[in-house]
Enzyme design. Structure first.
Site, PDB file in Angstrom:
ATOM      1  N   HIS A  87       9.942  97.269  16.467  1.00  0.00           N
ATOM      2  CA  HIS A  87      10.104  96.292  17.544  1.00  0.00           C
ATOM      3  C   HIS A  87       8.737  95.675  17.862  1.00  0.00           C
ATOM      4  CE1 HIS A  87      10.788  94.515  21.442  1.00  0.00           C
ATOM      5  NE2 HIS A  87      12.058  94.460  21.086  1.00  0.00           N
TER       6      HIS A  87
ATOM      7  N   GLU B 256      13.210  88.423  15.409  1.00  0.00           N
ATOM      8  CA  GLU B 256      12.850  88.346  16.837  1.00  0.00           C
ATOM      9  C   GLU B 256      11.463  87.731  16.981  1.00  0.00           C
ATOM     10  OE1 GLU B 256      15.107  91.215  19.557  1.00  0.00           O
ATOM     11  OE2 GLU B 256      13.270  92.195  18.924  1.00  0.00           O
TER      12      GLU B 256
HETATM   13  P1  PGA Z   1      14.990  90.050  25.394  1.00  0.00           P
HETATM   14  O1  PGA Z   1      14.488  91.234  24.464  1.00  0.00           O
HETATM   15  O2  PGA Z   1      16.453  89.853  25.109  1.00  0.00           O
HETATM   16  O3  PGA Z   1      14.720  90.528  26.790  1.00  0.00           O
HETATM   17  O4  PGA Z   1      14.201  88.842  25.035  1.00  0.00           O
HETATM   18  C1  PGA Z   1      14.881  91.319  23.137  1.00  0.00           C
HETATM   19  C2  PGA Z   1      14.117  92.444  22.502  1.00  0.00           C
HETATM   20  O5  PGA Z   1      12.968  92.660  22.901  1.00  0.00           O
HETATM   21  O6  PGA Z   1      14.641  93.141  21.628  1.00  0.00           O
END
Ligand code: PGA
Length: 259
Positions: A102, A171
């Site tokens: 992550h 992401e």
């Molecule tokens: P968020 O986080 O939906 O709050 O942007 C996503 C993540 O960090 O996996």
């Protein structure tokens, strides 16, 4: 449209097991109203709540709609590593999915590509489904090179069967709600980045089914339909909105409606 995966990444929230129970009660109540429809949910609570959340999932409607996930895994199964939680412990708690790499771990805690790669191997060795997070810090001129390099170093040393068992969550860090001035990506531009990752893997002899590519970053009920409705996006990784009960249920309602 096929069922889309919704991964709920609670990060270090909520503060108590009672509040965790309230989130799950709300989702349970909603899932009980779905009739024949099934959701495909993965709850990734903080380690301290994993065992209890696992019990709740097994004793409610959620048993038909959800699996248990963890947010991290130790690089090694046996080595003494203070503060870490090993794959074998997670397996015994009923965990099936593990988030790997992550961006908060990569950028805020300094987790290197090498460590991420070791954690990915630990997840595969323990037969979890790894949810591998990839994403650039900024959408600058080098972002595509960055994504290629991050993809290669994250998956280094794996065989094609192992890579095929992974989910990849694109992401972009600039889109994650906790980043200052965050804004969600658009499905079109997320798909362009997913193509970069896909082509990098293909060029190295790896391939994943299309529905194994997910998007994460400021997903809310306002944009969930756009992402979940996109052909090349197999699901979403939801952070902040997944611990806001009403908001999360709205996202689930959209997922159910799109089926
Ligand atoms: P968020 O986080 O939906 O709050 O942007 C996503 C993540 O960090 O996996």
């Amino acid at each position: 449209m096929s069922k889309k995966l919704i991964i709920s990444n609670w990060k270090n929230h909520p503060d108590s097991l009672a509040e965790a129970g309230q989130i799950l009660d709300t989702v349970d109540e909603f899932s009980g109203s779905l009739g024949e429809k099934e959701l495909s949910l993965v709850f990734c609570p903080p380690f301290v709540f994993v065992e209890e959340v696992g019990k709740i999932l097994k004793t409610s409607h959620l048993i038909h709609h959800s699996e248990l996930g963890a947010q991290d895994i130790s690089v090694d199964d046996n080595m003494a590593l203070t503060g870490e939680v090993s794959g074998p412990i997670l397996r015994r708690l009923g965990v099936r999915y593990v988030i790997i790499g992550h961006s908060e771990r990569r950028w805020k805690l300094g987790e290197s590509d090498e460590i991420v790669n070791k954690k990915l191997k630990a997840a595969l060795r323990n037969e979890f489904v790894p949810i591998v997070c990839l994403g650039e810090r900024a959408r600058d001129n080098n972002f595509s090179d960055f994504l290629e390099e991050q993809t290669l170093s994250t998956f280094a040393g794996l065989n094609s069967d192992e890579v095929a068992r992974c989910l990849i969550a694109y992401e972009p860090i600039w889109a994650i709600s906790t980043t200052p001035d965050a804004r969600p990506d658009t499905p079109e531009s997320a798909l362009a980045s997913i193509s970069i990752i896909k082509n990098t893997l293909l060029a190295n002899g790896y391939s994943l089914m299309a529905n194994r590519y997910l998007y994460g970053g400021s997903v809310t009920s306002r944009n969930a339909r756009d992402f979940l409705g996109s052909e090349g996006i197999g699901g979403v990784l939801v952070g902040g909105a997944s611990i806001k009960r009403d908001e999360f249920v709205k996202i689930l309602a959209i997922a159910a409606e799109l089926q």
